[in-house]
Design a protein around this motif. Structure first.
Motif, mmCIF file in Angstrom:
data_model
loop_
_atom_site.group_PDB
_atom_site.id
_atom_site.type_symbol
_atom_site.label_atom_id
_atom_site.label_comp_id
_atom_site.label_asym_id
_atom_site.label_seq_id
_atom_site.Cartn_x
_atom_site.Cartn_y
_atom_site.Cartn_z
ATOM 1 N N ILE A 124 0.732 -1.151 0.099
ATOM 2 C CA ILE A 124 -0.050 -0.277 0.076
ATOM 3 C C ILE A 124 0.853 1.285 0.199
ATOM 4 N N GLY A 125 2.070 1.292 0.784
ATOM 5 C CA GLY A 125 2.719 2.497 0.786
ATOM 6 C C GLY A 125 3.201 2.773 -0.619
ATOM 7 N N GLY A 152 4.799 5.633 -4.192
ATOM 8 C CA GLY A 152 5.915 5.344 -5.040
ATOM 9 C C GLY A 152 7.050 5.242 -4.458
ATOM 10 N N GLU A 153 8.234 5.745 -4.979
ATOM 11 C CA GLU A 153 9.535 5.758 -4.493
ATOM 12 C C GLU A 153 9.800 7.040 -3.426
ATOM 13 N N ASP A 154 8.871 7.815 -3.261
ATOM 14 C CA ASP A 154 9.065 9.083 -2.330
ATOM 15 C C ASP A 154 9.454 8.660 -0.975
ATOM 16 N N TYR A 155 10.185 9.683 -0.453
ATOM 17 C CA TYR A 155 10.520 9.539 0.891
ATOM 18 C C TYR A 155 9.519 9.143 1.994
ATOM 19 N N ASN A 156 8.342 9.707 1.603
ATOM 20 C CA ASN A 156 7.184 9.357 2.477
ATOM 21 C C ASN A 156 6.912 8.079 2.683
ATOM 22 N N ARG A 157 7.211 7.260 1.520
ATOM 23 C CA ARG A 157 7.053 5.777 1.744
ATOM 24 C C ARG A 157 7.600 5.044 2.917
ATOM 25 N N GLY A 158 8.811 5.558 3.192
ATOM 26 C CA GLY A 158 9.522 4.829 4.336
ATOM 27 C C GLY A 158 8.925 5.489 5.506
ATOM 28 N N VAL A 159 8.650 6.537 5.597
ATOM 29 C CA VAL A 159 8.054 7.276 6.760
ATOM 30 C C VAL A 159 6.786 6.428 7.009
ATOM 31 N N PHE A 160 5.848 6.084 6.048
ATOM 32 C CA PHE A 160 4.746 5.411 6.060
ATOM 33 C C PHE A 160 4.914 3.927 6.587
ATOM 34 N N PRO A 213 5.285 -4.611 6.244
ATOM 35 C CA PRO A 213 4.081 -4.430 6.930
ATOM 36 C C PRO A 213 2.891 -3.674 6.362
ATOM 37 N N ASP A 214 3.264 -2.942 5.104
ATOM 38 C CA ASP A 214 2.086 -2.499 4.561
ATOM 39 C C ASP A 214 1.663 -3.407 3.404
ATOM 40 N N HIS A 215 1.919 -4.581 3.092
ATOM 41 C CA HIS A 215 1.343 -5.553 2.253
ATOM 42 C C HIS A 215 -0.063 -5.544 2.361
ATOM 43 N N ARG A 239 0.984 12.279 12.305
ATOM 44 C CA ARG A 239 0.907 13.748 11.634
ATOM 45 C C ARG A 239 2.434 14.304 11.040
ATOM 46 N N ASP A 240 3.427 13.290 11.291
ATOM 47 C CA ASP A 240 4.652 13.796 10.810
ATOM 48 C C ASP A 240 4.978 13.700 9.269
ATOM 49 N N ILE A 241 4.020 12.805 8.581
ATOM 50 C CA ILE A 241 4.294 12.501 7.424
ATOM 51 C C ILE A 241 4.167 13.724 6.488
ATOM 52 N N ARG A 242 5.124 14.069 5.500
ATOM 53 C CA ARG A 242 5.230 15.436 4.865
ATOM 54 C C ARG A 242 5.240 15.105 3.449
#
Length: 199
Positions: free
Chosen positions: A76-77, A82-90, A110-112, A196-199
């Protein structure tokens, strides 16, 4: 706490194929029939797929759909970011939620999709489950469905069933869906402070 155990049953649809329990087709028919008023033919197509094909054939079909030159991705992330930094945060936040709930993710991330579906009924706060379904899962599943080029794939049909169920789950929700066009990320995760920290 709202009963979301039907997502544990639905999660099995999207796992790497293994022999199903004999009562699984009946359980799948029951939970989808209880939630969706009109029987969805996709459920019977999936059941036929799992009962008429060998495990090896099912595994090959699954791999061609989700792994090798994938038609659709189940993480899902990745679907959202995609490959955005936020995927790692998510991923970090979802991993924490999985660990807090004691949900065994096996060898998958974990996001499977199956891991998130089994997480939903384990969450201690209904509001977090509602936010995950409305803000994240519904838009992600819509995008997953759009990635298929034809209607013949049984997993596309079951993703549509899953989407119907989620859309019926919280019809009056005040949470907003993830917006792919504007890439709004921070405003949508409000149930827990760390989201809330996801940017």
């Amino acid at each position: 706490m709202r009963d979301l155990t039907h997502y544990t049953i639905l999660a099995e649809v999207f796992r790497y194929p293994a022999p199903l329990k004999p009562d699984y087709p009946g359980e799948l028919r029951r939970i989808t029939g209880e939630i969706i008023s009109d029987p969805d033919p996709a459920v019977e197509e999936y059941i036929s797929h799992t009962t008429r094909k060998t495990i090896e054939e099912q595994q090959e079909y699954y791999i061609s759909t989700f792994d090798v030159q994938a038609l659709c991705y189940l993480d899902i992330g990745y679907v959202l970011y995609g490959e955005d930094y936020n995927r790692g945060v998510f991923l970090s936040h979802i991993k924490q939620e999985q660990e807090n709930a004691g949900n065994d993710c096996g060898n998958e991330l974990p996001d499977h999709l199956p891991n998130i579906l089994t997480l939903l009924p384990m969450l201690s706060e209904t509001s977090l489950a509602e936010e995950m379904i409305v803000s994240l899962m519904i838009p992600a599943i819509r995008k997953m469905i759009e990635s298929f080029h034809s209607d013949g794939n049984v997993y596309k049909g079951m993703l549509r069933v899953l989407l119907k169920i989620m859309e019926l789950e919280f019809p009056d929700s005040q949470f907003e869906e993830f917006d792919f066009s504007t890439q709004q990320k921070a405003e949508q995760f409000t149930c827990l402070p760390q989201w809330r920290d996801i940017r």
